[in-house]
Design a protein around this motif. Structure first.
Motif, PDB file in Angstrom:
ATOM      1  N   THR A 133      94.748  -1.115  44.526  1.00 34.07           N
ATOM      2  CA  THR A 133      95.614  -1.186  43.622  1.00 34.07           C
ATOM      3  C   THR A 133      94.705  -1.061  42.185  1.00 34.07           C
ATOM      4  N   PHE A 134      95.132  -0.156  41.508  1.00 32.38           N
ATOM      5  CA  PHE A 134      94.543   0.386  40.035  1.00 32.38           C
ATOM      6  C   PHE A 134      95.358   0.012  38.963  1.00 32.38           C
ATOM      7  N   GLU A 135      94.815  -0.482  37.879  1.00 35.08           N
ATOM      8  CA  GLU A 135      95.646  -0.540  36.470  1.00 35.08           C
ATOM      9  C   GLU A 135      95.019   0.836  35.945  1.00 35.08           C
ATOM     10  N   VAL A 136      96.274   1.539  35.499  1.00 34.57           N
ATOM     11  CA  VAL A 136      95.949   2.953  35.016  1.00 34.57           C
ATOM     12  C   VAL A 136      96.196   2.708  33.304  1.00 34.57           C
ATOM     13  N   HIS A 137      95.175   3.239  32.608  1.00 34.46           N
ATOM     14  CA  HIS A 137      95.267   2.971  31.001  1.00 34.46           C
ATOM     15  C   HIS A 137      95.093   4.802  30.719  1.00 34.46           C
ATOM     16  N   ARG A 138      95.956   5.273  30.074  1.00 34.62           N
ATOM     17  CA  ARG A 138      95.877   6.760  29.609  1.00 34.62           C
ATOM     18  C   ARG A 138      95.582   6.392  28.150  1.00 34.62           C
ATOM     19  N   SER A 139      95.085   7.501  27.520  1.00 29.42           N
ATOM     20  CA  SER A 139      94.756   7.728  26.352  1.00 29.42           C
ATOM     21  C   SER A 139      94.315   9.296  25.739  1.00 29.42           C
ATOM     22  N   ASP A 140      95.038   9.504  24.391  1.00 34.79           N
ATOM     23  CA  ASP A 140      94.789  10.621  23.968  1.00 34.79           C
ATOM     24  C   ASP A 140      93.520  11.137  23.517  1.00 34.79           C
ATOM     25  N   ARG A 141      92.644  10.137  23.443  1.00 34.09           N
ATOM     26  CA  ARG A 141      91.496  10.250  22.947  1.00 34.09           C
ATOM     27  C   ARG A 141      90.407  10.413  23.950  1.00 34.09           C
ATOM     28  N   ARG A 142      90.924   9.973  25.450  1.00 36.08           N
ATOM     29  CA  ARG A 142      89.986  10.093  26.385  1.00 36.08           C
ATOM     30  C   ARG A 142      89.766  11.546  26.952  1.00 36.08           C
ATOM     31  N   LYS A 143      88.565  12.157  27.196  1.00 34.33           N
ATOM     32  CA  LYS A 143      88.590  13.347  27.853  1.00 34.33           C
ATOM     33  C   LYS A 143      88.114  13.482  29.169  1.00 34.33           C
ATOM     34  N   THR A 144      87.530  12.179  30.057  1.00 35.96           N
ATOM     35  CA  THR A 144      87.391  12.215  31.218  1.00 35.96           C
ATOM     36  C   THR A 144      87.968  11.094  32.049  1.00 35.96           C
ATOM     37  N   ALA A 174      92.239   7.117  31.903  1.00 32.88           N
ATOM     38  CA  ALA A 174      92.301   8.577  32.062  1.00 32.88           C
ATOM     39  C   ALA A 174      92.699   9.520  30.726  1.00 32.88           C
ATOM     40  N   PRO A 175      92.666  10.605  30.621  1.00 33.77           N
ATOM     41  CA  PRO A 175      93.216  11.376  29.448  1.00 33.77           C
ATOM     42  C   PRO A 175      94.833  11.272  29.790  1.00 33.77           C
ATOM     43  N   SER A 176      95.687  11.217  28.361  1.00 32.41           N
ATOM     44  CA  SER A 176      97.042  11.365  28.798  1.00 32.41           C
ATOM     45  C   SER A 176      97.568  12.352  29.456  1.00 32.41           C
ATOM     46  N   GLN A 177      97.024  13.546  29.443  1.00 32.67           N
ATOM     47  CA  GLN A 177      97.592  14.815  30.193  1.00 32.67           C
ATOM     48  C   GLN A 177      97.202  14.862  31.486  1.00 32.67           C
ATOM     49  N   VAL A 178      96.504  14.090  32.024  1.00 30.72           N
ATOM     50  CA  VAL A 178      95.968  14.284  33.429  1.00 30.72           C
ATOM     51  C   VAL A 178      97.172  13.822  34.485  1.00 30.72           C
ATOM     52  N   LEU A 193      88.898  -2.682  17.807  1.00 33.59           N
ATOM     53  CA  LEU A 193      87.635  -2.116  18.581  1.00 33.59           C
ATOM     54  C   LEU A 193      87.619  -0.688  19.158  1.00 33.59           C
ATOM     55  N   PRO A 194      87.267   0.130  18.480  1.00 34.04           N
ATOM     56  CA  PRO A 194      87.310   1.453  18.751  1.00 34.04           C
ATOM     57  C   PRO A 194      86.419   1.762  19.966  1.00 34.04           C
ATOM     58  N   ASP A 195      85.072   1.014  20.258  1.00 33.98           N
ATOM     59  CA  ASP A 195      84.576   1.284  21.278  1.00 33.98           C
ATOM     60  C   ASP A 195      84.747   0.160  22.340  1.00 33.98           C
ATOM     61  N   TRP A 196      86.076  -0.081  22.702  1.00 28.29           N
ATOM     62  CA  TRP A 196      86.268  -1.171  23.562  1.00 28.29           C
ATOM     63  C   TRP A 196      85.987  -0.517  24.881  1.00 28.29           C
ATOM     64  N   ARG A 197      86.169   0.508  25.214  1.00 35.33           N
ATOM     65  CA  ARG A 197      85.902   0.963  26.553  1.00 35.33           C
ATOM     66  C   ARG A 197      84.439   0.554  27.233  1.00 35.33           C
ATOM     67  N   TRP A 198      83.355   1.144  26.459  1.00 32.95           N
ATOM     68  CA  TRP A 198      81.955   0.733  26.868  1.00 32.95           C
ATOM     69  C   TRP A 198      81.684  -0.773  27.082  1.00 32.95           C
TER      70      TRP A 198
END
Length: 250
Positions: free
Chosen positions: A29-40, A55-59, A230-235
């Motif tokens: 089971t995966f938590e899915v986080h979509r973002s317009d800023r995400r490219k990959t 994941a990018p929002s459009q995936v 925190l704009p850089d929260w992903r890393w």
């Protein structure tokens, strides 16, 4: 936005199930986080074994499932690796020169004959009273908990104001595999081990929990709130998942 019921999608003869915020593939089971800023696409395996995908929002849902299926071997390997690391986490022996973390830095241990307290940090060294070696672990936990209480009380006060959150109490305790939690009663808690992590990572833990005051789940709105502060929260999140296990073993 409330999470939608999981919808089955056929994949390799076995049904995968997906909603806005959750994906189930091959028993995982995966938590899915979509973002317009995400490219990959990126998969993270937490130290507790929990899984998440950014994941990018459009995936499309199918693309998301295909990506996970391609990475299944890597995912299972990572889960097993983290489980082995937790089993093998070195237990501290409290001997001269042994390293102990504090806010991301390692400090060597010095055994001293006379000292008013069990443990202190002086001149870049942890100083443990030799007669207290038998209760070394308790001495370190007590020291870490006091420092964590001071650190979090100050930082939470500053960030809670910026994030529009009212905090009734800050607590430091053993939270098992959780780094922190935010209760509906306005009380925020942190694991004492969080104070061993680098400041920027501890800050992520704190902002993450404060964001739960606005959004109790991990919806897209929650991550937008985190990103506002925190704009850089992903890393930071990825660093914590990959390196947080290093604080085990005390």
């Amino acid at each position: 936005m409330p999470s939608l019921p999981l919808s089955p999608i056929r994949t390799g003869g076995k049904p995968a199930r997906i909603s806005d915020h959750r994906l189930e593939v091959d028993g995982l089971t995966f938590e899915v986080h979509r973002s317009d800023r995400r490219k990959t696409l990126q998969i993270t395996v937490e130290r507790s074994g929990e899984l998440s995908i950014v994941a990018p929002s459009q995936v499309t849902d199918q693309h998301l499932i295909d990506f996970v299926e391609e990475k299944l071997l890597w995912i299972h390997t990572k889960i097993e690796e983290k489980a082995r690391l937790q089993e093998r986490a070195p237990v501290k022996e409290f001997v001269e020169g042994e390293g102990f973390l504090y806010l991301g830095k390692s400090y060597r241990l010095r055994l001293v004959e006379k000292q008013l307290v069990d443990l202190s940090l002086k001149n870049g060294r942890f100083c443990l009273r030799r007669s207290s070696i038998h209760r070394g672990r308790d001495a370190f936990i007590s020291w870490y908990a006091r420092r964590a209480q001071q650190w979090f009380e100050k930082q939470v006060t500053e960030h809670a104001t910026r994030m529009g959150v009212q905090v009734k109490e800050v607590k430091v305790q053993d939270l098992g595999f959780r780094w922190g939690s935010f209760g509906s009663d306005g009380r925020i808690s942190f694991h004492w081990k969080a104070i061993l992590l680098p400041p920027r990572i501890v800050q992520y833990v704190m902002v993450h929990e404060l964001a739960h005051a606005h959004h109790p789940d991990h919806s897209s709105s929650f991550w937008i709130k985190v990103e506002q502060h925190l704009p850089d929260w992903r890393w930071r999140k990825t660093w914590l998942a990959e390196n947080g296990i290093q604080v085990e073993g005390l």
